[in-house]
Motif scaffolding. Structure first.
Motif, PDB file in Angstrom:
ATOM      1  N   ILE A  87       5.214  -1.236   4.238  1.00  0.00           N
ATOM      2  CA  ILE A  87       3.842  -1.234   4.770  1.00  0.00           C
ATOM      3  C   ILE A  87       2.856  -1.607   3.670  1.00  0.00           C
ATOM      4  O   ILE A  87       1.871  -2.318   3.916  1.00  0.00           O
ATOM      5  CB  ILE A  87       3.502   0.132   5.393  1.00  0.00           C
ATOM      6  CG1 ILE A  87       4.447   0.418   6.566  1.00  0.00           C
ATOM      7  CG2 ILE A  87       2.050   0.148   5.895  1.00  0.00           C
ATOM      8  CD1 ILE A  87       4.302   1.814   7.153  1.00  0.00           C
ATOM      9  N   VAL A  88       3.102  -1.170   2.448  1.00  0.00           N
ATOM     10  CA  VAL A  88       2.271  -1.576   1.315  1.00  0.00           C
ATOM     11  C   VAL A  88       2.296  -3.096   1.152  1.00  0.00           C
ATOM     12  O   VAL A  88       1.257  -3.726   0.878  1.00  0.00           O
ATOM     13  CB  VAL A  88       2.757  -0.871   0.029  1.00  0.00           C
ATOM     14  CG1 VAL A  88       2.238  -1.574  -1.229  1.00  0.00           C
ATOM     15  CG2 VAL A  88       2.281   0.582   0.035  1.00  0.00           C
ATOM     16  N   ASP A  89       3.458  -3.710   1.319  1.00  0.00           N
ATOM     17  CA  ASP A  89       3.542  -5.176   1.240  1.00  0.00           C
ATOM     18  C   ASP A  89       2.686  -5.830   2.317  1.00  0.00           C
ATOM     19  O   ASP A  89       2.037  -6.863   2.069  1.00  0.00           O
ATOM     20  CB  ASP A  89       4.998  -5.626   1.392  1.00  0.00           C
ATOM     21  CG  ASP A  89       5.842  -5.337   0.157  1.00  0.00           C
ATOM     22  OD1 ASP A  89       5.254  -5.090  -0.924  1.00  0.00           O
ATOM     23  OD2 ASP A  89       7.081  -5.338   0.278  1.00  0.00           O
ATOM     24  N   ILE A  90       2.670  -5.250   3.504  1.00  0.00           N
ATOM     25  CA  ILE A  90       1.836  -5.797   4.583  1.00  0.00           C
ATOM     26  C   ILE A  90       0.361  -5.695   4.212  1.00  0.00           C
ATOM     27  O   ILE A  90      -0.422  -6.628   4.435  1.00  0.00           O
ATOM     28  CB  ILE A  90       2.127  -5.049   5.902  1.00  0.00           C
ATOM     29  CG1 ILE A  90       3.565  -5.311   6.356  1.00  0.00           C
ATOM     30  CG2 ILE A  90       1.136  -5.466   6.996  1.00  0.00           C
ATOM     31  CD1 ILE A  90       4.017  -4.429   7.518  1.00  0.00           C
ATOM     32  N   ILE A  91      -0.027  -4.577   3.626  1.00  0.00           N
ATOM     33  CA  ILE A  91      -1.423  -4.405   3.189  1.00  0.00           C
ATOM     34  C   ILE A  91      -1.781  -5.459   2.150  1.00  0.00           C
ATOM     35  O   ILE A  91      -2.849  -6.095   2.214  1.00  0.00           O
ATOM     36  CB  ILE A  91      -1.625  -2.986   2.636  1.00  0.00           C
ATOM     37  CG1 ILE A  91      -1.472  -1.945   3.755  1.00  0.00           C
ATOM     38  CG2 ILE A  91      -3.010  -2.864   1.982  1.00  0.00           C
ATOM     39  CD1 ILE A  91      -1.464  -0.507   3.262  1.00  0.00           C
ATOM     40  N   ARG A  92      -0.904  -5.676   1.183  1.00  0.00           N
ATOM     41  CA  ARG A  92      -1.176  -6.665   0.130  1.00  0.00           C
ATOM     42  C   ARG A  92      -1.252  -8.075   0.712  1.00  0.00           C
ATOM     43  O   ARG A  92      -2.074  -8.887   0.273  1.00  0.00           O
ATOM     44  CB  ARG A  92      -0.087  -6.589  -0.941  1.00  0.00           C
ATOM     45  CG  ARG A  92      -0.169  -5.355  -1.818  1.00  0.00           C
ATOM     46  CD  ARG A  92       0.560  -5.572  -3.134  1.00  0.00           C
ATOM     47  NE  ARG A  92       0.397  -4.415  -4.015  1.00  0.00           N
ATOM     48  CZ  ARG A  92       1.321  -3.501  -4.233  1.00  0.00           C
ATOM     49  NH1 ARG A  92       2.496  -3.592  -3.622  1.00  0.00           N
ATOM     50  NH2 ARG A  92       1.086  -2.492  -5.046  1.00  0.00           N
ATOM     51  N   ASP A  93      -0.392  -8.365   1.678  1.00  0.00           N
ATOM     52  CA  ASP A  93      -0.414  -9.696   2.290  1.00  0.00           C
ATOM     53  C   ASP A  93      -1.734  -9.977   2.995  1.00  0.00           C
ATOM     54  O   ASP A  93      -2.121 -11.132   3.177  1.00  0.00           O
ATOM     55  CB  ASP A  93       0.739  -9.836   3.293  1.00  0.00           C
ATOM     56  CG  ASP A  93       2.094  -9.946   2.616  1.00  0.00           C
ATOM     57  OD1 ASP A  93       2.129 -10.158   1.384  1.00  0.00           O
ATOM     58  OD2 ASP A  93       3.124  -9.796   3.312  1.00  0.00           O
ATOM     59  N   ARG A  94      -2.435  -8.926   3.401  1.00  0.00           N
ATOM     60  CA  ARG A  94      -3.753  -9.079   4.023  1.00  0.00           C
ATOM     61  C   ARG A  94      -4.861  -9.230   2.969  1.00  0.00           C
ATOM     62  O   ARG A  94      -6.025  -9.415   3.324  1.00  0.00           O
ATOM     63  CB  ARG A  94      -4.063  -7.862   4.899  1.00  0.00           C
ATOM     64  CG  ARG A  94      -3.264  -7.788   6.174  1.00  0.00           C
ATOM     65  CD  ARG A  94      -3.503  -6.469   6.903  1.00  0.00           C
ATOM     66  NE  ARG A  94      -4.910  -6.093   6.925  1.00  0.00           N
ATOM     67  CZ  ARG A  94      -5.812  -6.545   7.797  1.00  0.00           C
ATOM     68  NH1 ARG A  94      -5.425  -7.403   8.747  1.00  0.00           N
ATOM     69  NH2 ARG A  94      -7.074  -6.157   7.738  1.00  0.00           N
TER      70      ARG A  94
END
Length: 238
Positions: A87-94
């Protein structure tokens, strides 16, 4: 602000007391986008909850002398950390900073974890199994409100949580110890109330009107049905 579970001879009697407190089916297809929080709130809460479960489980590992139990806890802790990082990776991708997205919810969710940590390891194991199961289901239901971001989070939350060995440990205790069975049953009921309050508070309106209640009712009905199945798997009545 978001405001935020084989005796041959009978042993000596114990007085066990709770310490004082200081799959989703159709629910995944319910559209209640108007009630869902903004995507940053959704991501921040979902990510920090997984980090909190990892922390709770790792603390249990340190406090548990039995190797079998350490192994069971480590599997579940590892799964929670994998979900958190995904989920942290998803946040960073945004283009967002994960710590900044999670920080507004740290105090409230830490307070929830403190309220649901038991006085005994088995209570805390049950807390993680019940609260993580219910909240993963809830955030899966919310995920349909966020397009591709929601679909990515739903994929993360749908991955197994590796808690089966914890379930087996709890089931063994429940089957062999009537006093612990009663204690854990009572503890589980408390956990459900606390967890449902967090889920309610995560929705956008501070107070739900009658029309809003109708929109979310199928979701909470499904949450309770999934909870009942978890309790059956443990050998406890919901």
């Amino acid at each position: 602000m978001v405001n935020w579970f084989f005796r041959r001879r009978r042993p000596p009697a114990r007085m066990l007391r709770l310490r004082p407190r200081g799959d989703m089916g159709d629910a995944r297809r319910v559209d209640f986008e108007e009630l869902a929080p903004d995507v940053e709130t959704f991501l921040g809460q979902a990510a920090y909850l997984q980090l909190g479960y990892f922390e709770t489980l790792t603390r249990l590992i340190r406090a548990t002398p039995e190797l079998e139990e350490k192994e069971a806890l480590s599997l579940a802790a590892g799964a929670a950390l994998v979900k958190h990082r995904a989920i942290v990776d998803i946040i960073r991708d945004r283009g967002d900073e994960p710590t900044e997205i999670m920080r507004p919810f740290q105090d409230q969710l830490d307070a929830f974890r403190r309220a649901t940590v038991g006085a005994r390891p088995r209570e805390t194991m049950l807390s993680v199994h019940i609260t993580a199961g219910m909240l993963d289901d809830f955030y899966l239901a919310l995920a349909s409100s966020y397009g591709e971001t929601g679909r990515r989070v739903a994929k993360v939350l749908s991955v197994g949580s590796d808690r089966q060995q914890i379930v087996e440990l709890l089931h063994g205790t429940i089957e062999s110890d009537e006093e612990m069975r009663s204690l854990l049953s009572l503890w589980a009921r408390r956990l459900v109330g606390d967890t449902l309050l967090i889920a309610r508070a995560a929705l956008r309106p501070q107070r739900l009107g009658s029309d809003d209640e109708k929109k979310v009712e199928p979701v909470f009905t499904a949450l309770m049905a999934a909870h009942a199945r978890r309790m059956d798997g443990l050998g406890l009545a919901a």
